[in-house]
Design an enzyme around this catalytic site. Structure first.
Site, PDB file in Angstrom:
ATOM      1  N   CYS A   2       0.984  -1.229  -0.046  1.00  0.00           N
ATOM      2  CA  CYS A   2       0.020  -0.135   0.068  1.00  0.00           C
ATOM      3  C   CYS A   2       0.865   1.188  -0.011  1.00  0.00           C
ATOM      4  CB  CYS A   2      -0.932   0.124   1.073  1.00  0.00           C
ATOM      5  SG  CYS A   2      -2.122  -1.230   1.383  1.00  0.00           S
ATOM      6  N   ARG A  27       3.076  -0.017  -5.211  1.00  0.00           N
ATOM      7  CA  ARG A  27       3.040  -0.660  -3.769  1.00  0.00           C
ATOM      8  C   ARG A  27       1.848  -1.349  -3.866  1.00  0.00           C
ATOM      9  NH1 ARG A  27       6.700   1.290  -0.545  1.00  0.00           N
ATOM     10  NH2 ARG A  27       5.640   0.582   1.235  1.00  0.00           N
ATOM     11  N   TRP A  75      -3.200  -2.512  -1.539  1.00  0.00           N
ATOM     12  CA  TRP A  75      -2.996  -3.989  -1.999  1.00  0.00           C
ATOM     13  C   TRP A  75      -3.538  -4.974  -0.787  1.00  0.00           C
ATOM     14  CZ3 TRP A  75      -0.550  -8.220   0.286  1.00  0.00           C
ATOM     15  CH2 TRP A  75      -0.451  -9.403  -0.974  1.00  0.00           C
ATOM     16  N   ASN A 101      -1.138   1.726   5.965  1.00  0.00           N
ATOM     17  CA  ASN A 101      -0.009   0.528   5.356  1.00  0.00           C
ATOM     18  C   ASN A 101       0.679  -0.110   6.144  1.00  0.00           C
ATOM     19  OD1 ASN A 101       1.761  -0.809   3.680  1.00  0.00           O
ATOM     20  ND2 ASN A 101       3.175   1.000   3.797  1.00  0.00           N
ATOM     21  N   GLY A 102       0.269  -1.600   6.154  1.00  0.00           N
ATOM     22  CA  GLY A 102       0.766  -2.526   7.222  1.00  0.00           C
ATOM     23  C   GLY A 102      -0.321  -3.513   7.407  1.00  0.00           C
ATOM     24  N   GLU A 481      15.619 -17.387 -12.180  1.00  0.00           N
ATOM     25  CA  GLU A 481      15.377 -15.895 -12.467  1.00  0.00           C
ATOM     26  C   GLU A 481      14.718 -15.773 -13.655  1.00  0.00           C
ATOM     27  OE1 GLU A 481      14.911 -13.435 -10.467  1.00  0.00           O
ATOM     28  OE2 GLU A 481      14.928 -11.671 -11.951  1.00  0.00           O
ATOM     29  N   LYS A 485      10.737 -14.270 -13.790  1.00  0.00           N
ATOM     30  CA  LYS A 485      10.365 -12.879 -14.577  1.00  0.00           C
ATOM     31  C   LYS A 485       9.058 -13.346 -15.658  1.00  0.00           C
ATOM     32  CE  LYS A 485      11.904 -10.740 -12.939  1.00  0.00           C
ATOM     33  NZ  LYS A 485      12.454 -10.169 -12.013  1.00  0.00           N
ATOM     34  N   GLU A 488       5.888 -13.973 -13.533  1.00  0.00           N
ATOM     35  CA  GLU A 488       4.964 -12.651 -12.722  1.00  0.00           C
ATOM     36  C   GLU A 488       4.620 -11.648 -13.558  1.00  0.00           C
ATOM     37  OE1 GLU A 488       7.630 -10.300 -10.392  1.00  0.00           O
ATOM     38  OE2 GLU A 488       9.463 -10.606 -11.474  1.00  0.00           O
ATOM     39  N   HIS A 504      14.552 -37.083 -13.369  1.00  0.00           N
ATOM     40  CA  HIS A 504      13.775 -37.485 -12.079  1.00  0.00           C
ATOM     41  C   HIS A 504      12.361 -37.143 -12.171  1.00  0.00           C
ATOM     42  CE1 HIS A 504      17.747 -38.949 -10.938  1.00  0.00           C
ATOM     43  NE2 HIS A 504      18.288 -37.483 -11.233  1.00  0.00           N
ATOM     44  N   LYS A 603       5.305  -4.159  -5.358  1.00  0.00           N
ATOM     45  CA  LYS A 603       6.794  -3.847  -5.452  1.00  0.00           C
ATOM     46  C   LYS A 603       7.286  -4.353  -4.001  1.00  0.00           C
ATOM     47  CE  LYS A 603      10.413  -2.753  -7.540  1.00  0.00           C
ATOM     48  NZ  LYS A 603      11.053  -3.788  -8.632  1.00  0.00           N
TER      49      LYS A 603
HETATM   50  C1  AGP Z   1      11.044  -9.594  -8.486  1.00  0.00           C
HETATM   51  O1  AGP Z   1      10.757  -9.098  -9.850  1.00  0.00           O
HETATM   52  C2  AGP Z   1       9.786  -9.770  -7.565  1.00  0.00           C
HETATM   53  N1  AGP Z   1       8.840  -8.897  -8.157  1.00  0.00           N
HETATM   54  C3  AGP Z   1      10.038 -10.021  -6.321  1.00  0.00           C
HETATM   55  O2  AGP Z   1      10.373 -11.296  -6.405  1.00  0.00           O
HETATM   56  C4  AGP Z   1      11.121  -9.277  -5.327  1.00  0.00           C
HETATM   57  O3  AGP Z   1      12.107  -9.446  -5.778  1.00  0.00           O
HETATM   58  C5  AGP Z   1      11.045  -9.771  -4.060  1.00  0.00           C
HETATM   59  O4  AGP Z   1       9.556  -9.658  -3.550  1.00  0.00           O
HETATM   60  C6  AGP Z   1      12.028  -9.152  -3.056  1.00  0.00           C
HETATM   61  O5  AGP Z   1      11.772  -7.876  -3.121  1.00  0.00           O
HETATM   62  P1  AGP Z   1      12.928  -7.025  -2.265  1.00  0.00           P
HETATM   63  O6  AGP Z   1      14.414  -7.207  -3.125  1.00  0.00           O
HETATM   64  O7  AGP Z   1      12.485  -5.522  -2.310  1.00  0.00           O
HETATM   65  O8  AGP Z   1      13.324  -7.561  -0.998  1.00  0.00           O
END
Ligand code: AGP
Length: 608
Positions: A2, A27, A75, A101-102, A481, A485, A488, A504, A603
């Protein structure tokens, strides 16, 4: 997660708040709202949906007069993203408005208590409890009521609050959720993050846990939870407003991919002086480095994948054992941390709840914690024993790209420093690593310049049902990674597997036409992965191989090839990730997905 913004000054508040919220949508973006004092009463407008819906509803703020206000982009945690659950929330007499926020952990107990006192609730949120509790304690002194609430609630919160009978003030308070305040000549601002107020001031105050701020136009007063006034120093922000704008790119993600050469260069330049790697933040003597027996790396998501690459690099280069954990697992598995161990936590935002808690647990167990963090002044940066910043600049797109690239560089520097001091690399090898490190920015640029080729290839797979990413060693961390990408931002299912593991079980999923992205950047593992390629092709897979430009013979075994320039085998992730990021991006664009704000995500993940 948020985002919250507050404004008090001479301007109309609503447009300033909407503009600030637009910088914080990363956020959270499932609903939004504002509370504005119009000179007589507090008006709230809020709605489910993106910020755009709120902008349309208020004609870009024009229909909400007044110079004092708070806003929120959400969020959802407690309760669906509905109009009723959107923030701000009121008390029943509509004289107090609040954004949060929280998460309030003891909200149910507090709610039951308030209901027994006759309070009625309009939403399913934990937040509404805060505003009703404020109402319960409020006897005309906002500071007193706020500190009483702080003593009753458990959990994390950053709050912006307006009391209708104190219309020339906004109150803000935080515990474990981020909050900054700033002021200009005739105005004052609160925000969850710097970009929201960068237009108005570059001198911001980071609010510490359990501090309260009272904002008046052009004036800030800070208090402890015991209502004692305190003074605070401001921090000057180096970024400018341009760095948080799209700058002509269609998406932040594309802009940020293009900023990778700069992020990489700036991160290593901070620590290189000729042939010396200087990491003062590490605060370790050569003897301590020589005696280092164990490193723990803890992080989430993309930062975890950078840590995974670092495990391979540090163990092989510096011969120090590295234990790698996802922060959400680390904190509940009762890890064994030997005295003298170094814990490295990695985080772009510096706010991730699990990573922050892992840091705190590690400190409690007596470990020294080094944070590798992108956001200056964030919670992890402030709580770690020492901080090595990544110099990626603000990363807005939810999908992390340039932060990952900068994290890799910080971790390579650590590995090289350790290896040099411990004598596990020869002087000649060390110098050649430095040369390769300094070449990475231009090599990344070269790969970015080849984006049309990736775009054409991606267009063929927009309709794919599932994609595999395989590799061994560092290429396995790369595959993880690349797969994250893609998932998401494009919602396309993908799996990342250590190439040797396919047989396996997962190889049974391969059928005619399944796309397998195979990474083969490690010379010593090249032949092994080629064998795995042969196995999946025999079962009908279409294979894209990602390999070094020295391995042209791969064309006999793969259907499509992308070459990366020559570099040290330790640094290949920095190059090979570029085509994978571009692939994910073009699939997402081709499918019409919201690249920068993928569904269900935010984010900064400030909840467990
Ligand atoms: C990455 O593309 C993500 N959106 C997510 O996995 C992110 O890397 C993760 O939430 C960790 O965030 P941070 O680096 O701000 O701790």
């Amino acid at each position: 997660m948020c985002g919250i913004v507050g404004y008090i000054g001479n301007e109309q508040a609503a447009p300033v708040i909407l503009d600030g919220l637009s910088k914080l949508e990363y956020r959270g973006y499932d609903s939004a709202g504002m509370a504005i004092f119009d000179g007589a009463k507090l008006n709230i407008v809020k709605t489910a949906g993106r910020l755009k819906a709120l902008e349309d509803l208020t004609h870009d703020g024009a229909t909400m007069p007044g110079n004092v206000g708070i806003g929120h982009t959400r969020w959802a945690t407690h309760g669906q993203p509905t109009d009723a659950n959107a923030h701000p929330h009121y008390n029943s007499s509509e004289t107090i408005a609040l954004v949060h926020n929280g998460i309030i952990e003891n909200f149910q107990a507090l709610k039951n208590k308030l209901i027994s006192h006759g309070y009625e609730f309009q939403s399913q949120t934990d937040t509404e409890v805060l505003v009703q509790l404020l109402d319960y304690y409020y006897k005309g002194n906002p500071l007193e009521a706020i500190t009483k609430v702080m003593h009753r609630v458990e959990g994390a919160y950053a709050l912006g609050i307006i009391f209708a009978d104190h219309p020339d003030e906004i109150f803000a308070v935080r515990k474990d959720s981020p909050l900054i305040v700033g002021r200009s000549d005739n105005a004052a601002y609160i925000a969850s993050d710097v970009p929201a107020i960068l237009k108005y001031t570059r001198d911001v105050y980071y609010i510490d846990n359990s501090e309260v701020v009272c904002l008046k136009a052009g004036e800030l007063r800070f208090y402890t939870a015991d209502e004692e006034e305190i003074s605070k120093e401001s921090t000057h922000i180096e970024w400018d407003a341009e760095s948080v704008a799209k700058g002509g790119y269609e998406h932040f993600m594309m802009k940020e991919m293009y900023e990778q050469p700069k992020a990489v260069r700036e991160t290593f330049e901070k620590h290189l002086s000729g042939d010396d790697i200087i990491i003062e933040e590490l605060n370790m003597t050569d003897d301590e480095i020589k005696n280092l027996r164990k490193i723990h790396i803890v992080a989430c998501g993309t930062a975890y994948h950078a840590g995974m690459a670092a495990k391979y690099v540090i163990e092989e280069m510096a011969r120090i054992s590295v234990e790698l954990d996802m922060a959400s697992e680390f904190r509940y598995r009762n890890p064994i941390i030997e005295p003298g161990a170094l814990v490295i936590v990695i985080s772009q935002s510096g706010e991730t709840a699990d990573t922050l808690q892992a840091l705190r647990d590690s400190k409690t167990r007596g470990a020294k914690v080094l944070g590798i963090v992108n956001v200056v002044g964030s919670a992890i940066a402030r709580e770690a024993d020492s901080v090595m910043y990544t110099w990626a600049g603000p990363e807005i797109a939810v999908a992390s790209t340039k932060a990952y690239s900068a994290q890799l560089i910080a971790l390579y520097l650590l590995a090289m420093k350790f290896a040099h001091v411990r004598g596990t690399v020869s002087e000649e090898e060390y110098k050649s690593l430095l040369i390769d490190l300094r070449r990475l920015p231009e090599q990344i640029e070269l790969l970015l310049g080849n984006k049309e080729k990736i775009q054409r290839f991606a267009n063929r797979y927009i309709v794919a049902k599932s994609i595999f990413f395989i590799g061994r060693g560092l290429d396995y961390s790369l595959s993880m990674e690349g797969s994250l990408k893609l998932k998401e931002i494009s919602y396309l299912h993908s799996e990342a597997y250590a190439a040797g593991e396919l047989k396996h079980g997962p190889i049974s999923l391969i059928e005619n036409g399944t796309l397998v992205m195979a990474a083969l950047t490690q010379d010593n593992l090249y032949k092994k992965t080629v064998s795995n390629i042969v196995e999946v092709r025999a079962r009908g897979a279409f294979v894209l191989a990602l390999t070094n430009n020295t391995h042209t013979d791969i064309e006999d075994n793969a259907d499509y090839v992308i070459y990366i320039p020559t570099t040290s085998h330790y640094f290949t992730n920095s190059l090979a990730i570029i085509p994978l990021q571009l692939f994910a991006y073009y699939i997402a664009v081709g499918k019409g997905c919201d690249v920068d704000k993928p569904r269900n995500l935010a984010k900064s993940v400030t909840v467990e």
